[in-house]
Structure formats: structure tokens, C-alpha cells
Write an enzyme that holds these catalytic residues in place. Structure first.
Site, short mmCIF file in Angstrom:
data_model
loop_
_atom_site.label_atom_id
_atom_site.label_comp_id
_atom_site.label_asym_id
_atom_site.label_seq_id
_atom_site.Cartn_x
_atom_site.Cartn_y
_atom_site.Cartn_z
CG HIS A 1 -26.49 -16.53 -20.53
ND1 HIS A 1 -26.89 -15.95 -21.71
CD2 HIS A 1 -25.68 -17.57 -20.87
CE1 HIS A 1 -26.34 -16.59 -22.72
NE2 HIS A 1 -25.62 -17.59 -22.23
CD GLU B 1 -28.48 -13.10 -20.51
OE1 GLU B 1 -29.46 -13.75 -20.94
OE2 GLU B 1 -27.44 -12.93 -21.16
CG HIS C 1 -31.57 -15.81 -22.81
ND1 HIS C 1 -30.23 -16.08 -22.73
CD2 HIS C 1 -32.17 -17.00 -23.07
CE1 HIS C 1 -30.02 -17.37 -22.94
NE2 HIS C 1 -31.18 -17.96 -23.16
CD GLU D 1 -32.09 -12.26 -25.54
OE1 GLU D 1 -31.87 -11.74 -24.41
OE2 GLU D 1 -31.36 -13.13 -26.04
#
Length: 489
Positions: free
Chosen positions: A86, A89, A251, A340
Site C-alpha cells: 500500500h 504505508e 504494512h 503491521e
């Protein structure tokens, strides 16, 4: 893989003048120069190559680390990191550039741990899968860094749950004052979310699990290339061309290690549930390795969410279709988790050093996890390599296959296992093996040709799929975020 284009050769000549990687954000040209710099500093253990182009024509560069770059050495596992899927990100992108420089510097300093890692492992680092999205995100104004999206803006967004989660949990959004700007740069230049763009193989696996059928290397639709974006197509062709064993996808927007499956078995938009793979305990262990080696992920409370041990099954958090980590597991030999890594998707420059220090050990430890379980060669009675042989572990309904050189790798936790190797036209062979915590057990198989071919061919992708199995009829439904908050993956 394509060679480095001649247009960038001047960068190679200038790279020795480039300053060392500093804790700052890198636009595309800076990223390219940094990768060339690392390659020039460590030419004997690195290779810089590209796997394709983005929608806007930017190359998707990969930096490889190996004692024999560009060559697959039998019994040496392949592992990869993918960042910036993304575009907005961005921490993973910066961490992977830092990791590249760190590996080079520590190898030159004769750090024994890094020497051993590079000598025994072939590491591939893709800092940015979505360079077009990054450039859009990086161009956003950031003069009001702590402006949160309003509830009204959240309600109007197709990513309502993600925006709402961010508004309630995060201290600020590092974009401009426009609430919708939080998502600017997330998608590629065609406006497509690349982590919702891989062929959906979960539905076929759930069907096969119930009614019988393959549990690995599920075939792709005949028209898959026309159904995915250029960046997705490049990554699929990349992971089909190399026998990857382990992977992580970096991410931002939360702090948690997320493991498969991402897609829930249930279709209700208001229901999520744990959707474990046949390798659930192994995936949990891999996620915990990263979480507990990380500076604070394991504490659980981050960004307003709580995840015990800092890990979560993807579907128990929220259901996601057509994601990359499920695709890796169902179509290849690769075990991938999603990391993440930051509450803020585009953290301030002054936060980057702290983030690097919090992730450095975890990034190294995760790479080292590829050296567990069993590995070996599959040969015929004349000691010729057997490609595409199927390795099955009793009690775990997920097989792997041998690569083009006849070697296979099967990640397993310590324990005793019954392992079978089979190949079309050969009698299967079964052994009992004990796996310890210190490293992979070497288990070679030599198969004798069968007088009658009783085992149907099972081929790995990239070497011909054979006839495609009958697939269930599927009613396509729009993905809907579920559970407490929609995550950022």
C-alpha cells in the site's frame, strides 16, 4: 529476471558519491540510488534486479543477498520481504532499505551471525511493490499532522472501518487536513488495492477440504493475467519463478503480526471467525518470533487495539479476500505472514530511527526461521533430481513440492513426523523423522520407478499445471470489513 536497464547505469557510476542511508523518507529516485549504493558496497553478495514495472512504468527492484547471488544453491532456502504494497504505508519501505544497508555493513564487518545468514540463505528484498502509490502519498501536504478524519468523512468512505479505527485509536494521521487524504496513495495508479487483487484461491481450498481435492499449489484461472494489476502480475510471476520458503509482507496502520488465513470461511458481513490453516501452530510461532523480538509489538496494546502476544489470525480480525499472504500459501511452497508495524501509516521522519531499532532484531530473527523443519533432495534410482515431487506430512493437510533442482523445504515445529515423498511414475517412500530446535533435519528421498503409474501427476506452478480440477460454482460477493475494526492490511 530482467537485467538492470541501461537508463540507470549513470546512477551506478554516481552511487559511490551517495551519502549512507539516513533516517529519512526516500522518494523513488532516492530508493533506486540507495539500492545501487548497497550493491556497489557489497557486490560479491548482492544482486540488483527488477521483476517488472508499475502502472506508471517504475521498476519494481529487488535486492538479493547471497554468497552466490543470482544462483539457487540446492538445499539453500529462499526467503523474501515485500514492503510498501500500500503506497501510503511506508515504514516497511524504509525498514527494508535500512536492513539492506545493515546486512551489507555487518557482512563487511565479519559479523558471524550475518555471515552465517547470508552464506546459508538466499534473501530477496522488494522495498516497494507500489512505487506509484508511494509517490502520490509522499506528495500530500503534512502541515496539519494531527488532523483526524471526522465521523462523517469515515461514513462516506469505502474503507469506513479502517478510517473509523484510525480516528478512534491513533494519535494523528500523517497526511494533510483533508480527511479523505488518509487513503491517498494506498492503491496503485489504477486505483486498485493490490492486497485485494490476487486470485481468490481460498474458496477452492475450502471446497476441496470438504469434498476432496488438492491442498496445495491450487491452479490459477486461465485468464488470471488479465484480471490482475501489473504490480500483482509481476509479483505472482516472481514467486512462481523461485522456490520461496518463507516471506513477510510489511504494512502499517497497526502493530501486530498477522498470519493466515485472511479470508473467513463465513460470508456474513457481520461475523468473523478464526480461520486457521493446517499449519496454524507453525504460523502462530512464526508470528510470535517477530512479535517478541520486536521492541513493543508483543505487549499487545498498540494503536488502541489489543492483540494477545501481539499476533492475530487474519480472518479473526477482519475477513479479506484476494490477499497476498493466503495466495502464497495456497499456490506456492511459501509461508507468508503480514507485519503491521506502525500506528501511523506515514510516520514522521524523526520517528524512523526508533522504528528501526524496534524492528531490527525481529527482521533478522524472522529470516533465521527459514532454517527449521526438514529439507532434502528427492532423487530417482539413478540419482537424478526429481522436480515437482510432493512431500506430505501425516496429520498436516498441506503439502509442498520439490523445486527444479530436486530440493525441498518443509517448515515444521520440533517434534516427530511421518513424512512421505511421491512423484508420478515412482513408488512413494515414507520415513519417520524427529525435528529438533537447532536447525533443519536433512531427509533425502530416493524413489524407485513404479512398474505401473498409479499416482496422478501433481505439478508445481511455473512448470505446467496440467489439467485443472473441477471447481465449485462461486457466487461473488463484495468484501466487507468485519469485527471490531477494519485493519490496514
Amino acid at each position: 529476471m530482467p537485467d538492470i536497464p541501461s537508463a540507470f547505469l549513470p546512477l551506478l557510476l554516481l552511487s559511490r558519491l551517495v551519502a549512507p542511508v539516513t533516517f529519512r523518507h526516500h522518494r523513488y529516485d532516492d530508493l533506486v540510488r540507495t539500492l545501487y549504493k548497497v550493491h556497489n558496497q557489497c557486490p560479491d553478495i548482492t544482486r540488483l534486479y527488477n521483476i517488472g514495472r508499475s502502472v506508471k512504468g517504475r521498476y519494481l527492484y529487488v535486492l538479493e543477498f547471497s554468497d552466490h547471488p543470482g544462483i539457487h544453491e540446492p538445499l539453500e532456502p529462499e526467503v523474501k520481504y515485500v514492503g510498501n504494497m500500500h503506497g501510503n504505508e511506508v515504514l516497511g519501505r524504509e525498514l527494508l532499505l535500512q536492513l539492506s544497508e545493515f546486512l551489507c555493513e555487518e557482512f563487511r564487518n565479519r559479523n558471524q551471525r550475518i555471515l552465517r545468514l547470508i552464506q546459508d540463505t538466499r534473501i530477496h528484498i522488494l522495498p516497494s511493490m507500489n512505487p506509484d502509490g508511494y509517490e502520490v502519498a509522499a506528495a500530500q501536504p503534512n502541515d496539519q499532522l494531527c488532523t483526524k478524519p471526522s465521523h462523517e468523512a469515515c461514513a462516506l468512505s469505502i474503507d469506513y472501518q479502517e478510517l473509523l479505527r484510525t480516528r478512534n485509536a491513533m494519535p494523528c494521521v500523517v497526511v494533510g487536513p483533508n480527511a479523505s487524504g488518509y487513503l491517498v496513495g494506498r492503491n496503485n495508479a489504477n486505483g486498485v488495492d493490490l492486497n485485494r487483487n490476487f486470485p481468490d484461491l481460498n474458496t477452492y481450498f475450502y471446497y476441496n477440504e470438504k469434498y476432496g481435492g488438492p491442498n496445495h499449489h491450487l491452479p490459477l484461472p486461465d485468464n488470471w493475467k488479465s484480471q490482475v494489476e501489473p504490480e500483482t502480475r509481476a509479483v505472482i510471476q516472481w514467486i512462481r519463478s523461485l522456490n520461496f520458503v518463507l516471506s513477510a509482507n510489511l504494512h502499517g496502520g497497526a502493530v501486530v503480526a498477522n498470519y493466515p488465513y485472511d479470508k473467513s470461511l463465513f460470508r456474513s458481513p457481520h461475523r468473523t471467525s478464526n480461520s486457521p490453516t493446517p499449519d496454524d501452530q507453525l504460523f502462530q510461532t512464526l508470528a510470535k518470533v517477530y512479535s517478541y523480538a520486536h521492541g513493543w509489538m508483543h505487549q499487545g496494546w498498540n494503536c488502541g487495539d489489543y492483540f494477545p502476544d501481539g499476533i492475530t489470525n487474519g480472518a479473526s480480525w477482519y475477513s479479506l479476500s484476494k490477499g497476498m499472504q493466503d495466495f502464497n500459501y495456497l499456490h506456492t511452497n511459501c509461508f507468508e505472514i503480514t507485519l503491521e508495524l506502525s500506528c501511523n501509516k506515514f510516520p514522521r521522519q524523526e520517528e524512523l530511527q526508533r522504528e528501526w531499532l524496534g524492528n531490527r532484531e525481529a527482521l533478522i530473527q524472522f529470516l533465521e526461521q527459514v532454517h527449521q523443519g526438514i529439507k532434502g533432495m528427492v532423487l530417482d534410482e539413478n540419482s537424478n533430481n526429481l522436480t515437482g515431487a510432493v512431500i506430505s506430512v501425516s496429520g498436516i493437510n498441506h503439502d509442498v513440492t520439490s523445486g527444479e533442482h530436486g530440493d525441498y523445504f518443509r517448515l515444521l515445529l520440533p517434534g516427530t513426523y511421518i513424512v512421505t515423498a511421491k512423484a508420478p511414475g515412482y513408488d512413494p517412500k515414507t520415513v519417520t523423522v524427529t525435528v529438533g530446535p537447532a536447525g533443519p533435519a536433512l531427509v533425502n528421498f530416493q524413489l524407485n520407478r513404479s512398474t505401473s503409474q498409479v499416482h496422478p501427476a501433481q505439478k508445481a506452478p511455473g512448470r505446467g499445471q496440467g489439467s485443472r480440477p473441477k471447481q465449485p460454482r462461486i457466487t461473488r460477493k463484495k468484501d466487507t470489513a468485519t469485527k471490531r475494526h477494519r485493519g490496514p492490511a
